[in-house]
Design an enzyme around this catalytic site. Structure first.
Site, PDB file in Angstrom:
ATOM      1  N   GLY A 176       3.502   8.272   4.301  1.00  0.00           N
ATOM      2  CA  GLY A 176       2.243   8.804   3.794  1.00  0.00           C
ATOM      3  C   GLY A 176       1.860  10.057   4.561  1.00  0.00           C
TER       4      GLY A 176
ATOM      5  N   ILE B 179      -0.743  10.666   6.739  1.00  0.00           N
ATOM      6  CA  ILE B 179      -0.980  10.437   8.170  1.00  0.00           C
ATOM      7  C   ILE B 179       0.271   9.816   8.803  1.00  0.00           C
ATOM      8  CG2 ILE B 179      -2.434   9.318   9.918  1.00  0.00           C
ATOM      9  CD1 ILE B 179      -4.726   9.286   7.882  1.00  0.00           C
TER      10      ILE B 179
ATOM     11  N   ASP C 102       7.847   1.975   3.634  1.00  0.00           N
ATOM     12  CA  ASP C 102       6.967   2.602   2.644  1.00  0.00           C
ATOM     13  C   ASP C 102       7.518   2.289   1.257  1.00  0.00           C
ATOM     14  OD1 ASP C 102       4.964   5.402   3.117  1.00  0.00           O
ATOM     15  OD2 ASP C 102       5.446   4.648   1.118  1.00  0.00           O
TER      16      ASP C 102
ATOM     17  N   THR D 166      -2.752  -4.844  -3.057  1.00  0.00           N
ATOM     18  CA  THR D 166      -1.963  -4.256  -1.965  1.00  0.00           C
ATOM     19  C   THR D 166      -2.699  -4.411  -0.647  1.00  0.00           C
ATOM     20  OG1 THR D 166      -1.199  -2.592  -3.506  1.00  0.00           O
ATOM     21  CG2 THR D 166      -0.761  -2.151  -1.188  1.00  0.00           C
TER      22      THR D 166
ATOM     23  N   TYR E  47     -12.421  -0.850  -2.102  1.00  0.00           N
ATOM     24  CA  TYR E  47     -11.653  -0.289  -0.993  1.00  0.00           C
ATOM     25  C   TYR E  47     -12.328  -0.612   0.345  1.00  0.00           C
ATOM     26  CZ  TYR E  47      -9.210   3.281   1.773  1.00  0.00           C
ATOM     27  OH  TYR E  47      -8.479   3.935   2.719  1.00  0.00           O
TER      28      TYR E  47
ATOM     29  N   LYS F 118     -10.919  -3.108   3.320  1.00  0.00           N
ATOM     30  CA  LYS F 118     -10.690  -2.614   4.684  1.00  0.00           C
ATOM     31  C   LYS F 118     -11.530  -3.417   5.684  1.00  0.00           C
ATOM     32  CE  LYS F 118      -7.699   0.828   4.711  1.00  0.00           C
ATOM     33  NZ  LYS F 118      -6.456   0.770   5.489  1.00  0.00           N
TER      34      LYS F 118
END
Ligand code: UDP
Length: 324
Positions: free
Chosen positions: A10, A12, A31, A95, A149, A153
């Site tokens: 990705g 980052i 990944d 995910t 999201y 998190k």
């Protein structure tokens, strides 16, 4: 050391893999390339210390093997960008919820230190600025898809902290605030690459709403340097949630003007409504989002080195070099 980076291809993750290799580590990137890309690790292609495994963090057998073979884990794999979160909510939730559980379970089984990447989104609609790690999270309604999201998190954080509490699993949780820089794609809604790309092409720069909402942008190289230090040079970071960002605030309207001026662009700056930007709905914007970085400063002496000018220059160079 041998290090596993989930989401290592990705935006980052790719920069982190480069830094870790530079520091002498062996790095494995896991990944699924759903939003990551091998172009993010192209510079490591011929490097013997780097390897790539294509696969999902939801594949428990694969994750178990890779964690077992590693000395430490950076868990960065996630769904990227507000646009994708609104457009593909099922993939977002599955995910994030399943994947993190699989990764942390394996870390617990083999007692491997893990750094979990979280986000300023978890502060939600909190209005006390700047945001400090111990502040309340203020989440929006479940019918607004964006909040999935932040909730996922937050759950990742709860889970990591629960393993620390129950088993002393060494976990470090970092909350990133609008990390930007070279190789970031604007495809998933990120404002800086979108504005820079539009400016370079003299196309309209579209500012959503009145443009008075603000953000604090942190250069990805500042971010990965902080993350490496928190993981390997700061025992006091274990069991902690830590903001990593640049407290310098800019309104999105001013960002548009700054990018236009910096790149000597002829672009028109256009304001459009959120309804036009996200026709499917499910969106809600935050007015301000500013990190308090006292904690990370105390832990590792963190001070962002790169300015917005550096960011715009680096993103522009990266787009000119072929990044989408
Ligand atoms: N934004 C904008 N134009 C764009 C993309 C984003 O005006 O083309 C705004 C967006 O509404 C938000 C800010 O820029 O207020 C930052 O958006 P981004 O998606 O980069 O980050 P986040 O909202 O997650 O902080």
């Amino acid at each position: 050391m041998k290090i596993l980076v989930t989401g290592g291809c990705g935006f980052i993750g790719g920069h982190l893999c480069e830094l870790l290799v530079k520091k002498g580590h062996k790095v494995v990137s896991l990944d699924d390339l759903s939003t990551g890309s091998l172009s993010n690790v192209a510079g490591l292609k011929k490097c013997k210390k780097f390897s790539f495994v294509k696969g999902s963090i939801c594949n428990a057998r694969l994750v178990d093997r890779l964690v077992k073979e590693s000395d430490a884990v950076f868990h960065l794999a996630s769904v990227v960008g507000v646009k994708l979160v609104c457009d593909e909510p099922v993939r977002t939730i599955e995910t994030m919820a399943d994947g993190t559980s699989v990764v942390i379970k394996a870390c617990r089984k083999y007692m491997k230190k893990v750094l979990v990447a979280s986000t300023s989104e978890v502060y939600g609609k909190g209005s006390r600025v700047p945001f400090c790690e111990s502040d309340d999270t203020v989440m929006g309604a479940t019918c607004i898809r964006r909040w999935a999201y932040a909730n996922c998190k937050a759950m990742d954080e709860f889970l990591a902290l629960a393993h620390y509490y129950e088993a002393k699993l060494p976990v470090v949780i970092v909350r990133f605030f609008n990390t930007v820089g070279p190789r970031q794609t604007g495809m998933y809604g990120m404002v800086v690459p979108r504005f820079v790309k539009a400016a370079l092409n003299d196309e309209p720069i579209t500012v959503y709403d009145d443009g008075k909402q603000s953000r604090c942008f942190c250069h990805v190289l500042d971010v990965v340097e902080a993350v490496e230090k928190l993981m390997f040079h700061c025992p006091a970071a274990i069991g902690q949630v830590i903001n990593v960002g640049n407290p310098k605030e800019v309104t999105i309207g001013d960002l548009a003007k700054f990018v236009k001026r910096q790149l000597k662009s002829k672009s028109e700056i256009k304001n459009i409504s959120f309804e036009e930007a996200y026709p499917g709905g499910g969106f809600e914007d935050m007015r301000r989002r500013v990190p308090c970085i006292k904690k990370v400063k105390k832990l590792i002496g963190f001070r962002p080195k790169r300015t917005l000018k550096d960011i715009v220059r680096d993103v522009a160079e990266s787009i000119k070099a072929g990044n989408k």
